[in-house]
Design a protein around this motif. Sequence first.
Motif, PDB file in Angstrom:
ATOM      1  N   ILE A 142       0.844  -1.313   0.010  1.00 44.89           N
ATOM      2  CA  ILE A 142      -0.026   0.093   0.107  1.00 44.89           C
ATOM      3  C   ILE A 142       0.902   1.281  -0.103  1.00 44.89           C
ATOM      4  CG2 ILE A 142      -1.662   1.048   1.186  1.00 44.89           C
ATOM      5  CD1 ILE A 142      -2.871  -1.218   2.228  1.00 44.89           C
ATOM      6  N   GLN A 143       2.007   1.129   0.722  1.00 51.69           N
ATOM      7  CA  GLN A 143       3.066   2.481   0.694  1.00 51.69           C
ATOM      8  C   GLN A 143       3.295   2.550  -0.690  1.00 51.69           C
ATOM      9  OE1 GLN A 143       5.859   1.090   3.678  1.00 51.69           O
ATOM     10  NE2 GLN A 143       5.337   2.869   4.873  1.00 51.69           N
ATOM     11  N   GLN A 144       3.746   1.803  -1.575  1.00 54.48           N
ATOM     12  CA  GLN A 144       4.102   1.742  -2.823  1.00 54.48           C
ATOM     13  C   GLN A 144       3.150   2.238  -3.807  1.00 54.48           C
ATOM     14  OE1 GLN A 144       7.420   1.139  -4.011  1.00 54.48           O
ATOM     15  NE2 GLN A 144       6.278   2.187  -5.892  1.00 54.48           N
ATOM     16  N   THR A 145       1.917   1.884  -3.524  1.00 57.86           N
ATOM     17  CA  THR A 145       0.883   2.327  -4.269  1.00 57.86           C
ATOM     18  C   THR A 145       0.590   3.741  -3.995  1.00 57.86           C
ATOM     19  OG1 THR A 145      -0.400   0.242  -4.523  1.00 57.86           O
ATOM     20  CG2 THR A 145      -1.602   2.260  -4.654  1.00 57.86           C
ATOM     21  N   MET A 146       0.689   4.246  -2.892  1.00 54.58           N
ATOM     22  CA  MET A 146       0.628   5.764  -2.318  1.00 54.58           C
ATOM     23  C   MET A 146       1.810   6.537  -3.096  1.00 54.58           C
ATOM     24  SD  MET A 146      -1.001   6.020   1.359  1.00 54.58           S
ATOM     25  CE  MET A 146       0.183   5.098   2.320  1.00 54.58           C
ATOM     26  N   GLU A 147       2.762   5.956  -2.806  1.00 56.28           N
ATOM     27  CA  GLU A 147       4.315   6.773  -3.339  1.00 56.28           C
ATOM     28  C   GLU A 147       3.979   7.068  -4.956  1.00 56.28           C
ATOM     29  OE1 GLU A 147       8.852   5.987  -3.772  1.00 56.28           O
ATOM     30  OE2 GLU A 147       7.721   5.511  -1.652  1.00 56.28           O
ATOM     31  N   ALA A 181      15.144  16.339  -3.147  1.00 57.72           N
ATOM     32  CA  ALA A 181      16.410  16.550  -2.416  1.00 57.72           C
ATOM     33  C   ALA A 181      15.656  15.621  -0.866  1.00 57.72           C
ATOM     34  CB  ALA A 181      16.301  17.828  -1.671  1.00 57.72           C
ATOM     35  N   LEU A 182      14.450  15.685  -0.661  1.00 55.29           N
ATOM     36  CA  LEU A 182      14.087  14.964   0.620  1.00 55.29           C
ATOM     37  C   LEU A 182      13.179  13.809   0.352  1.00 55.29           C
ATOM     38  CD1 LEU A 182      12.472  18.153   2.229  1.00 55.29           C
ATOM     39  CD2 LEU A 182      14.721  17.072   2.612  1.00 55.29           C
ATOM     40  N   GLY A 183      13.023  13.457  -0.921  1.00 54.89           N
ATOM     41  CA  GLY A 183      12.333  12.234  -1.256  1.00 54.89           C
ATOM     42  C   GLY A 183      12.738  10.906  -0.797  1.00 54.89           C
ATOM     43  N   ALA A 184      14.269  10.831  -1.006  1.00 57.69           N
ATOM     44  CA  ALA A 184      14.653   9.581  -0.529  1.00 57.69           C
ATOM     45  C   ALA A 184      14.541   9.332   1.038  1.00 57.69           C
ATOM     46  CB  ALA A 184      16.284   9.554  -1.098  1.00 57.69           C
ATOM     47  N   ARG A 185      14.950  10.526   1.797  1.00 56.78           N
ATOM     48  CA  ARG A 185      14.517  10.493   3.213  1.00 56.78           C
ATOM     49  C   ARG A 185      13.331  10.142   3.757  1.00 56.78           C
ATOM     50  NH1 ARG A 185      17.311  12.669   7.671  1.00 56.78           N
ATOM     51  NH2 ARG A 185      18.933  13.572   6.485  1.00 56.78           N
ATOM     52  N   GLU A 186      12.397  10.827   2.981  1.00 58.60           N
ATOM     53  CA  GLU A 186      11.086  10.521   3.376  1.00 58.60           C
ATOM     54  C   GLU A 186      10.766   9.089   3.080  1.00 58.60           C
ATOM     55  OE1 GLU A 186       7.549  11.013   0.677  1.00 58.60           O
ATOM     56  OE2 GLU A 186       7.238  12.741   2.192  1.00 58.60           O
ATOM     57  N   VAL A 252       0.131  12.478   5.416  1.00 57.27           N
ATOM     58  CA  VAL A 252       1.646  13.191   5.402  1.00 57.27           C
ATOM     59  C   VAL A 252       1.941  13.052   3.844  1.00 57.27           C
ATOM     60  CG1 VAL A 252       4.035  12.548   5.814  1.00 57.27           C
ATOM     61  CG2 VAL A 252       2.126  12.724   7.815  1.00 57.27           C
ATOM     62  N   ARG A 253       1.687  12.324   3.306  1.00 61.05           N
ATOM     63  CA  ARG A 253       2.217  11.833   1.770  1.00 61.05           C
ATOM     64  C   ARG A 253       1.261  13.167   0.902  1.00 61.05           C
ATOM     65  NH1 ARG A 253       5.003   7.575   0.038  1.00 61.05           N
ATOM     66  NH2 ARG A 253       5.448   5.740   1.677  1.00 61.05           N
ATOM     67  N   PHE A 254       0.189  13.332   1.343  1.00 58.51           N
ATOM     68  CA  PHE A 254      -0.688  14.304   0.498  1.00 58.51           C
ATOM     69  C   PHE A 254      -0.299  15.701   0.820  1.00 58.51           C
ATOM     70  CE2 PHE A 254      -4.509  14.655  -2.287  1.00 58.51           C
ATOM     71  CZ  PHE A 254      -4.449  13.517  -3.011  1.00 58.51           C
ATOM     72  N   GLN A 255       0.423  16.218   1.497  1.00 55.64           N
ATOM     73  CA  GLN A 255       0.580  17.408   2.057  1.00 55.64           C
ATOM     74  C   GLN A 255       1.192  18.516   0.923  1.00 55.64           C
ATOM     75  OE1 GLN A 255       2.705  17.653   5.724  1.00 55.64           O
ATOM     76  NE2 GLN A 255       1.022  17.051   6.907  1.00 55.64           N
ATOM     77  N   PRO A 256       2.225  17.811   0.256  1.00 54.09           N
ATOM     78  CA  PRO A 256       2.737  18.538  -0.803  1.00 54.09           C
ATOM     79  C   PRO A 256       1.651  19.009  -2.155  1.00 54.09           C
ATOM     80  CG  PRO A 256       4.301  16.807  -0.225  1.00 54.09           C
ATOM     81  CD  PRO A 256       3.176  16.630   0.512  1.00 54.09           C
ATOM     82  N   VAL A 257       0.863  17.774  -2.017  1.00 52.99           N
ATOM     83  CA  VAL A 257      -0.194  18.134  -3.503  1.00 52.99           C
ATOM     84  C   VAL A 257      -1.227  19.070  -2.719  1.00 52.99           C
ATOM     85  CG1 VAL A 257      -2.231  16.821  -4.290  1.00 52.99           C
ATOM     86  CG2 VAL A 257      -0.174  15.583  -4.145  1.00 52.99           C
ATOM     87  N   GLU A 258      -1.466  19.124  -1.375  1.00 55.82           N
ATOM     88  CA  GLU A 258      -2.379  20.107  -1.021  1.00 55.82           C
ATOM     89  C   GLU A 258      -1.847  21.417  -1.216  1.00 55.82           C
ATOM     90  OE1 GLU A 258      -3.079  18.745   2.938  1.00 55.82           O
ATOM     91  OE2 GLU A 258      -4.812  17.553   2.403  1.00 55.82           O
ATOM     92  N   GLY A 259      -0.486  21.728  -0.912  1.00 53.34           N
ATOM     93  CA  GLY A 259       0.241  22.837  -1.124  1.00 53.34           C
ATOM     94  C   GLY A 259       0.158  23.319  -2.702  1.00 53.34           C
ATOM     95  N   LEU A 260       0.341  22.480  -3.383  1.00 52.11           N
ATOM     96  CA  LEU A 260       0.459  22.757  -5.091  1.00 52.11           C
ATOM     97  C   LEU A 260      -1.054  23.036  -5.281  1.00 52.11           C
ATOM     98  CD1 LEU A 260       2.866  20.049  -6.268  1.00 52.11           C
ATOM     99  CD2 LEU A 260       3.479  22.493  -5.953  1.00 52.11           C
TER     100      LEU A 260
END
Length: 267
Positions: A142-147, A181-186, A252-260
């Motif tokens: 499910i994590q992979q699907t979300m990502e 920059a942060l994708g791998a850390r996340e 958490v994963r959706f926060q960047p989408v909400e900002g854009l």
Amino acid sequence: MLQAPQRTAFSGPALIRVLARLTDLDVPESSQSLSDRLSQWLGWTDAIGLSTALGGTPLNGHPAGGAPRGGQPSAAAAGARADGHAEEAECARVRASLAKAIAGDSTFAAAKRRAPAQAPVQDVAADAALDYAVFRQRYQSIQQTMETTIGNLRGRLRTMLAARTPAMARLAVVDAVMERALGAREHNLLATVPGLLAGHFERLRGAEREALAAAESAAAVAAGDAAGVRAGAWLDVFRKDMQSVLLAELDVRFQPVEGLLAALLTR
């Protein structure tokens, strides 16, 4: 009876609060500011890219965003707001679809109750054979699907922003730099979540076994019910908790989408 350890209350995202409640970790909140943390996480190449985007410096010989300076707005600008609302609906659809997949996943469905006469023997056998690996694999899937799904949506929103104003195009570049920059850390941090839940899985199972054993020693077992403890109830608790963690991770994963999306809907 089957309760998670009580930990220090956090004021951060729901994912952190849920994990703090369910796990045996007691990590104090960081005293560092967000800017201090980012300075440690960003490499020098990312810092240069971020500085360039924020400063509005031309990228690859073109003005930031590729939009012409001066003159009349393009014909596409007239339908920009309509496109933004269409994307808003698409974002809502994607999020609802992912949440529905988590809530309706068969791995997390509560077990059906069997007849009392069958429950003790069958539940004990099933409990002994139960392996956390099944839940770990499903969580990771499910994590992979979300990502993948959210990453594609995020990229599409950036493309739309880049076709708007220079300021929005700079925002799209900033988001691209931050994702790189942060994708791998996340990814690495979220990959530790299934391991944290393994401990919760074993604690719940162990707590129920102890409760049932105590009730049996006191001759309190009657038709599979030990002083209010139903054999296998711990697993339903765990499934519900794992769903809660996945839904919090979705937030958490959706926060960047909400900002854009918010920028896209700016009038």
